[in-house]
Design an enzyme around this catalytic site. Structure first.
Site, PDB file in Angstrom:
ATOM      1  N   GLY A  30       1.369  -5.579   7.191  1.00 25.79           N
ATOM      2  CA  GLY A  30       0.256  -6.350   8.334  1.00 25.79           C
ATOM      3  C   GLY A  30      -1.093  -6.345   7.805  1.00 25.79           C
ATOM      4  O   GLY A  30      -1.664  -7.326   7.581  1.00 25.79           O
ATOM      5  N   SER A  31      -1.508  -4.890   7.489  1.00 25.75           N
ATOM      6  CA  SER A  31      -2.892  -4.942   6.859  1.00 25.75           C
ATOM      7  C   SER A  31      -3.107  -5.452   5.390  1.00 25.75           C
ATOM      8  O   SER A  31      -4.158  -6.142   5.402  1.00 25.75           O
ATOM      9  CB  SER A  31      -2.898  -3.672   6.775  1.00 25.75           C
TER      10      SER A  31
ATOM     11  N   ILE B 238       8.788  -4.987   7.863  1.00 29.28           N
ATOM     12  CA  ILE B 238       7.524  -4.522   8.771  1.00 29.28           C
ATOM     13  C   ILE B 238       7.744  -3.240   9.304  1.00 29.28           C
ATOM     14  O   ILE B 238       8.906  -2.553   9.053  1.00 29.28           O
ATOM     15  CB  ILE B 238       7.737  -5.710   9.751  1.00 29.28           C
TER      16      ILE B 238
ATOM     17  N   ASP C 148      -6.273   0.251   8.350  1.00 29.25           N
ATOM     18  CA  ASP C 148      -5.851   0.168   6.763  1.00 29.25           C
ATOM     19  C   ASP C 148      -6.201  -0.893   6.018  1.00 29.25           C
ATOM     20  O   ASP C 148      -6.265  -1.207   5.079  1.00 29.25           O
ATOM     21  CB  ASP C 148      -4.415   0.323   6.799  1.00 29.25           C
TER      22      ASP C 148
ATOM     23  N   LYS D 251       0.922  -1.318   0.069  1.00 32.70           N
ATOM     24  CA  LYS D 251      -0.057   0.143  -0.070  1.00 32.70           C
ATOM     25  C   LYS D 251       0.860   1.323  -0.136  1.00 32.70           C
ATOM     26  O   LYS D 251       1.971   1.300   0.664  1.00 32.70           O
ATOM     27  CB  LYS D 251      -0.740  -0.153   1.079  1.00 32.70           C
TER      28      LYS D 251
ATOM     29  N   GLY E 164       5.184   1.271   6.878  1.00 30.70           N
ATOM     30  CA  GLY E 164       4.172   2.281   6.198  1.00 30.70           C
ATOM     31  C   GLY E 164       3.727   2.023   4.924  1.00 30.70           C
ATOM     32  O   GLY E 164       3.190   2.833   4.086  1.00 30.70           O
ATOM     33  N   ILE E 165       3.654   0.608   4.527  1.00 27.45           N
ATOM     34  CA  ILE E 165       3.333   0.387   3.278  1.00 27.45           C
ATOM     35  C   ILE E 165       2.134  -0.863   3.551  1.00 27.45           C
ATOM     36  O   ILE E 165       1.988  -1.699   2.606  1.00 27.45           O
ATOM     37  CB  ILE E 165       4.135  -0.293   2.400  1.00 27.45           C
ATOM     38  N   GLY E 166       1.665  -0.838   4.592  1.00 30.17           N
ATOM     39  CA  GLY E 166       0.426  -1.714   5.047  1.00 30.17           C
ATOM     40  C   GLY E 166       0.691  -3.081   5.050  1.00 30.17           C
ATOM     41  O   GLY E 166      -0.003  -4.028   4.899  1.00 30.17           O
TER      42      GLY E 166
END
Length: 274
Positions: free
Chosen positions: A104-105, A97, A138, A9, A100-102
């Protein structure tokens, strides 16, 4: 073995408007997604049990225990659907991890998409927005992994037609974790105005300043990216990943080669927008 991509993301712009009493923040963001990301695969089980194995470059940085978002997503889908099936899940973790690129989401959203197919569920029987929102702010955006304008805490989503598919993009991370909570707490509380999703290039990321205060390496990454003369360079989410948009794959790849040569300890991903 069925597989699903957990698409990386990007927040092409992120405006923080207010700090809420519940600890979250009202924001406006233009979400976009890359064609690459983590990869998730699974084999079905008929005993309802769920297992998770993590492989890949960043496997050692992630706990495969019960609190992992992949397993939480799988349990949430079991509960929402009433299925008695389980799965042996394998996550190939190729995205850093807390970046800021999602990660885990996106992994949670990919789990929902994958298990619907694996378990033969009827999507119309499941309240996916509610399930996704229960897993994180997110996750609703990552579920569709399409360009969206998000408001509220990011869960109120509207599709935006911006014709971004195929745009070359380079992601760079200094491999320094940048936890979301401290970055949001570092926001100065000043509302700098709304985001027009059609004018996202004129937008900003209001979390860049507090993220740089915590991880000064982000400032260097942005400077290096801007030196490659992209059409835009900006931090994504709460950091530390930054991105640069280019007019051609050749320009992107040349920039990636230069940065990898000069900064071999940084993580890079040459990809494109979906």
């Amino acid at each position: 073995m069925p597989t699903e991509t957990a698409y990386a993301k990007l927040n092409l712009a992120l405006h923080v408007r207010a700090r809420r009493a519940d600890g979250y923040h009202d924001l406006e963001s233009l979400f976009a997604f890359c064609t690459d990301g983590d990869s998730l695969s699974a084999e079905p089980r008929d005993d309802g049990e769920l297992t998770l194995t993590i492989e890949g470059d960043f496997a050692d940085d992630l706990d495969p225990g019960d609190d992992n978002l992949v397993l939480r997503a799988a349990r949430a889908l079991q509960a929402a659907s009433g299925t008695m099936l389980g799965a042996d899940l394998v996550l190939d973790k190729s995205l850093p991890i807390a970046s800021g690129i999602g990660g885990g989401s996106a992994d949670a959203a990919a789990t929902l998409r994958l298990l619907v197919r694996l378990w033969g569920l009827r999507p119309m029987d499941i309240d996916f927005p509610r399930v996704a929102a229960s897993l994180g702010a997110d996750v609703p955006a990552c579920l569709g992994s399409q360009t969206m304008f998000g408001t509220g805490i990011g869960e109120r989503l509207e599709p935006v037609d911006l014709d971004l598919a195929g745009m070359p993009v380079l992601l760079v991370n200094p491999l320094v974790p940048c936890p979301t909570g401290p970055v949001f707490r570092g926001w100065d509380g000043i509302d700098r105005g709304s985001l027009d999703p059609q004018e996202w290039r004129r937008g900003r990321n209001d979390l860049a300043a507090p993220a740089i205060a915590l991880v000064p390496e982000i400032d260097e990454v942005l400077a290096v990216l801007k030196a490659q003369l992209p059409s835009l360079a900006r931090m994504s989410g709460s950091g530390a990943t930054c991105f640069a948009l280019f007019g051609s794959e050749a320009e992107r790849d040349a920039a990636a080669d230069r940065i990898e040569a000069d900064h071999p300890d940084w993580w890079t991903l040459a990809t494109s927008l979906r």
